[in-house]
Design a protein around this motif. Structure first.
Motif, PDB file in Angstrom:
ATOM      1  N   SER A 175       0.811  -1.220   0.000  1.00  0.00           N
ATOM      2  CA  SER A 175       0.000   0.000   0.000  1.00  0.00           C
ATOM      3  C   SER A 175       0.843   1.268   0.000  1.00  0.00           C
ATOM      4  CB  SER A 175      -0.915   0.019   1.225  1.00  0.00           C
ATOM      5  OG  SER A 175      -1.809  -1.054   1.177  1.00  0.00           O
ATOM      6  N   GLU A 176       2.077   1.173   0.458  1.00  0.00           N
ATOM      7  CA  GLU A 176       2.898   2.375   0.570  1.00  0.00           C
ATOM      8  C   GLU A 176       3.869   2.531  -0.598  1.00  0.00           C
ATOM      9  OE1 GLU A 176       5.947   4.207   3.796  1.00  0.00           O
ATOM     10  OE2 GLU A 176       4.038   3.391   4.474  1.00  0.00           O
ATOM     11  N   CYS A 177       4.615   1.478  -0.934  1.00  0.00           N
ATOM     12  CA  CYS A 177       5.660   1.624  -1.954  1.00  0.00           C
ATOM     13  C   CYS A 177       5.319   0.917  -3.273  1.00  0.00           C
ATOM     14  CB  CYS A 177       6.998   1.118  -1.421  1.00  0.00           C
ATOM     15  SG  CYS A 177       7.028  -0.650  -1.064  1.00  0.00           S
ATOM     16  N   SER A 178       4.188   0.250  -3.338  1.00  0.00           N
ATOM     17  CA  SER A 178       3.684  -0.406  -4.550  1.00  0.00           C
ATOM     18  C   SER A 178       4.593  -1.499  -5.102  1.00  0.00           C
ATOM     19  CB  SER A 178       3.403   0.628  -5.640  1.00  0.00           C
ATOM     20  OG  SER A 178       2.402   1.529  -5.211  1.00  0.00           O
ATOM     21  N   THR A 179       5.372  -2.149  -4.247  1.00  0.00           N
ATOM     22  CA  THR A 179       6.144  -3.299  -4.694  1.00  0.00           C
ATOM     23  C   THR A 179       5.293  -4.552  -4.538  1.00  0.00           C
ATOM     24  OG1 THR A 179       7.123  -3.643  -2.507  1.00  0.00           O
ATOM     25  CG2 THR A 179       8.369  -2.292  -4.051  1.00  0.00           C
ATOM     26  N   GLN A 180       5.581  -5.540  -5.354  1.00  0.00           N
ATOM     27  CA  GLN A 180       4.827  -6.785  -5.299  1.00  0.00           C
ATOM     28  C   GLN A 180       5.181  -7.550  -4.027  1.00  0.00           C
ATOM     29  OE1 GLN A 180       5.190  -9.240  -8.734  1.00  0.00           O
ATOM     30  NE2 GLN A 180       4.008 -10.911  -7.849  1.00  0.00           N
ATOM     31  N   LEU A 181       4.159  -8.051  -3.347  1.00  0.00           N
ATOM     32  CA  LEU A 181       4.382  -8.793  -2.112  1.00  0.00           C
ATOM     33  C   LEU A 181       4.734 -10.236  -2.414  1.00  0.00           C
ATOM     34  CD1 LEU A 181       1.366  -7.509   0.030  1.00  0.00           C
ATOM     35  CD2 LEU A 181       3.708  -6.670   0.015  1.00  0.00           C
ATOM     36  N   SER A 182       5.660 -10.759  -1.613  1.00  0.00           N
ATOM     37  CA  SER A 182       6.017 -12.169  -1.739  1.00  0.00           C
ATOM     38  C   SER A 182       4.961 -13.002  -1.013  1.00  0.00           C
ATOM     39  CB  SER A 182       7.395 -12.421  -1.122  1.00  0.00           C
ATOM     40  OG  SER A 182       7.337 -12.232   0.279  1.00  0.00           O
ATOM     41  N   ASP A 183       5.002 -14.311  -1.213  1.00  0.00           N
ATOM     42  CA  ASP A 183       4.053 -15.197  -0.537  1.00  0.00           C
ATOM     43  C   ASP A 183       4.175 -15.081   0.977  1.00  0.00           C
ATOM     44  OD1 ASP A 183       3.090 -16.109  -2.967  1.00  0.00           O
ATOM     45  OD2 ASP A 183       4.433 -17.851  -3.003  1.00  0.00           O
ATOM     46  N   PHE A 184       5.415 -14.945   1.467  1.00  0.00           N
ATOM     47  CA  PHE A 184       5.651 -14.804   2.898  1.00  0.00           C
ATOM     48  C   PHE A 184       5.011 -13.520   3.429  1.00  0.00           C
ATOM     49  CE2 PHE A 184       8.390 -13.132   6.327  1.00  0.00           C
ATOM     50  CZ  PHE A 184       8.122 -14.084   7.284  1.00  0.00           C
ATOM     51  N   GLU A 185       5.157 -12.416   2.700  1.00  0.00           N
ATOM     52  CA  GLU A 185       4.589 -11.140   3.126  1.00  0.00           C
ATOM     53  C   GLU A 185       3.069 -11.181   3.107  1.00  0.00           C
ATOM     54  OE1 GLU A 185       8.220  -8.233   1.670  1.00  0.00           O
ATOM     55  OE2 GLU A 185       6.654  -8.804   0.240  1.00  0.00           O
ATOM     56  N   ILE A 186       2.493 -11.859   2.139  1.00  0.00           N
ATOM     57  CA  ILE A 186       1.037 -12.018   2.086  1.00  0.00           C
ATOM     58  C   ILE A 186       0.559 -12.818   3.290  1.00  0.00           C
ATOM     59  CG2 ILE A 186      -0.870 -13.064   0.803  1.00  0.00           C
ATOM     60  CD1 ILE A 186       0.751 -12.404  -1.765  1.00  0.00           C
ATOM     61  N   GLU A 187       1.289 -13.874   3.623  1.00  0.00           N
ATOM     62  CA  GLU A 187       0.932 -14.698   4.782  1.00  0.00           C
ATOM     63  C   GLU A 187       1.018 -13.884   6.074  1.00  0.00           C
ATOM     64  OE1 GLU A 187       2.458 -18.727   7.050  1.00  0.00           O
ATOM     65  OE2 GLU A 187       3.036 -18.400   4.966  1.00  0.00           O
ATOM     66  N   LEU A 188       2.055 -13.068   6.217  1.00  0.00           N
ATOM     67  CA  LEU A 188       2.185 -12.212   7.400  1.00  0.00           C
ATOM     68  C   LEU A 188       1.020 -11.239   7.501  1.00  0.00           C
ATOM     69  CD1 LEU A 188       5.963 -11.254   7.592  1.00  0.00           C
ATOM     70  CD2 LEU A 188       4.681 -12.734   9.133  1.00  0.00           C
ATOM     71  N   ASN A 189       0.623 -10.657   6.381  1.00  0.00           N
ATOM     72  CA  ASN A 189      -0.499  -9.721   6.383  1.00  0.00           C
ATOM     73  C   ASN A 189      -1.813 -10.415   6.724  1.00  0.00           C
ATOM     74  OD1 ASN A 189       0.242  -6.862   5.554  1.00  0.00           O
ATOM     75  ND2 ASN A 189       1.399  -8.072   4.080  1.00  0.00           N
ATOM     76  N   GLU A 190      -1.943 -11.678   6.381  1.00  0.00           N
ATOM     77  CA  GLU A 190      -3.144 -12.429   6.738  1.00  0.00           C
ATOM     78  C   GLU A 190      -3.140 -12.797   8.220  1.00  0.00           C
ATOM     79  OE1 GLU A 190      -3.179 -15.732   4.061  1.00  0.00           O
ATOM     80  OE2 GLU A 190      -3.950 -14.547   2.392  1.00  0.00           O
ATOM     81  N   LEU A 191      -1.967 -13.151   8.758  1.00  0.00           N
ATOM     82  CA  LEU A 191      -1.870 -13.534  10.164  1.00  0.00           C
ATOM     83  C   LEU A 191      -2.007 -12.332  11.094  1.00  0.00           C
ATOM     84  CD1 LEU A 191       1.063 -16.120  10.050  1.00  0.00           C
ATOM     85  CD2 LEU A 191      -1.347 -16.594  10.491  1.00  0.00           C
ATOM     86  N   TYR A 192      -1.425 -11.205  10.712  1.00  0.00           N
ATOM     87  CA  TYR A 192      -1.411 -10.012  11.545  1.00  0.00           C
ATOM     88  C   TYR A 192      -1.920  -8.811  10.746  1.00  0.00           C
ATOM     89  CZ  TYR A 192       1.732 -13.163  13.953  1.00  0.00           C
ATOM     90  OH  TYR A 192       2.277 -14.265  14.551  1.00  0.00           O
ATOM     91  N   PRO A 193      -3.215  -8.740  10.511  1.00  0.00           N
ATOM     92  CA  PRO A 193      -3.758  -7.659   9.683  1.00  0.00           C
ATOM     93  C   PRO A 193      -3.696  -6.303  10.388  1.00  0.00           C
ATOM     94  CG  PRO A 193      -5.533  -8.982  10.596  1.00  0.00           C
ATOM     95  CD  PRO A 193      -4.246  -9.653  10.978  1.00  0.00           C
ATOM     96  N   VAL A 194      -3.333  -5.277   9.639  1.00  0.00           N
ATOM     97  CA  VAL A 194      -3.296  -3.911  10.163  1.00  0.00           C
ATOM     98  C   VAL A 194      -4.189  -2.985   9.334  1.00  0.00           C
ATOM     99  CG1 VAL A 194      -1.025  -4.089  11.220  1.00  0.00           C
ATOM    100  CG2 VAL A 194      -1.215  -3.390   8.842  1.00  0.00           C
ATOM    101  N   GLY A 195      -4.961  -3.546   8.440  1.00  0.00           N
ATOM    102  CA  GLY A 195      -5.870  -2.746   7.631  1.00  0.00           C
ATOM    103  C   GLY A 195      -5.386  -2.497   6.214  1.00  0.00           C
ATOM    104  N   LYS A 196      -4.079  -2.514   6.010  1.00  0.00           N
ATOM    105  CA  LYS A 196      -3.497  -2.314   4.685  1.00  0.00           C
ATOM    106  C   LYS A 196      -2.461  -3.396   4.453  1.00  0.00           C
ATOM    107  CE  LYS A 196      -3.964   2.691   4.651  1.00  0.00           C
ATOM    108  NZ  LYS A 196      -3.250   3.971   4.515  1.00  0.00           N
ATOM    109  N   LEU A 197      -2.136  -3.624   3.198  1.00  0.00           N
ATOM    110  CA  LEU A 197      -1.085  -4.591   2.863  1.00  0.00           C
ATOM    111  C   LEU A 197       0.250  -3.867   2.790  1.00  0.00           C
ATOM    112  CD1 LEU A 197      -2.857  -6.609   0.030  1.00  0.00           C
ATOM    113  CD2 LEU A 197      -2.556  -7.265   2.416  1.00  0.00           C
ATOM    114  N   TYR A 198       1.233  -4.373   3.534  1.00  0.00           N
ATOM    115  CA  TYR A 198       2.563  -3.779   3.542  1.00  0.00           C
ATOM    116  C   TYR A 198       3.610  -4.839   3.235  1.00  0.00           C
ATOM    117  CZ  TYR A 198       0.662   0.333   5.906  1.00  0.00           C
ATOM    118  OH  TYR A 198      -0.052   1.456   6.219  1.00  0.00           O
TER     119      TYR A 198
END
Length: 60
Positions: free
Chosen positions: A6-29
């Motif tokens: 959401s901030e730098c518009s880089t593509q998220l890796s599978d690990f980063e997607i999993e982290l965002n699902e486990l610990y949601p903060v409202g935006k994808l980082y």
């Protein structure tokens, strides 16, 4: 489907997607932006806590 940070518009890796699902903060980082936000939060908490302890600063 590609997920972008959401901030730098880089593509998220599978690990980063999993982290965002486990610990949601409202935006994808991405990992870098997430740690940057965590550092800001930690700094804010430390400053607030230090301000609460100001009554220990006695005048000499």
């Amino acid at each position: 489907m590609e997920y972008l940070c959401s901030e730098c518009s880089t593509q998220l890796s599978d690990f980063e997607i999993e982290l965002n699902e486990l610990y949601p903060v409202g935006k994808l980082y991405c990992e870098f932006c997430q740690s940057k936000h965590e550092r800001k939060i930690i700094k804010k908490i430390a400053e607030d806590f230090a301000n609460e302890l100001d009554f220990y600063d006695f005048k000499k």
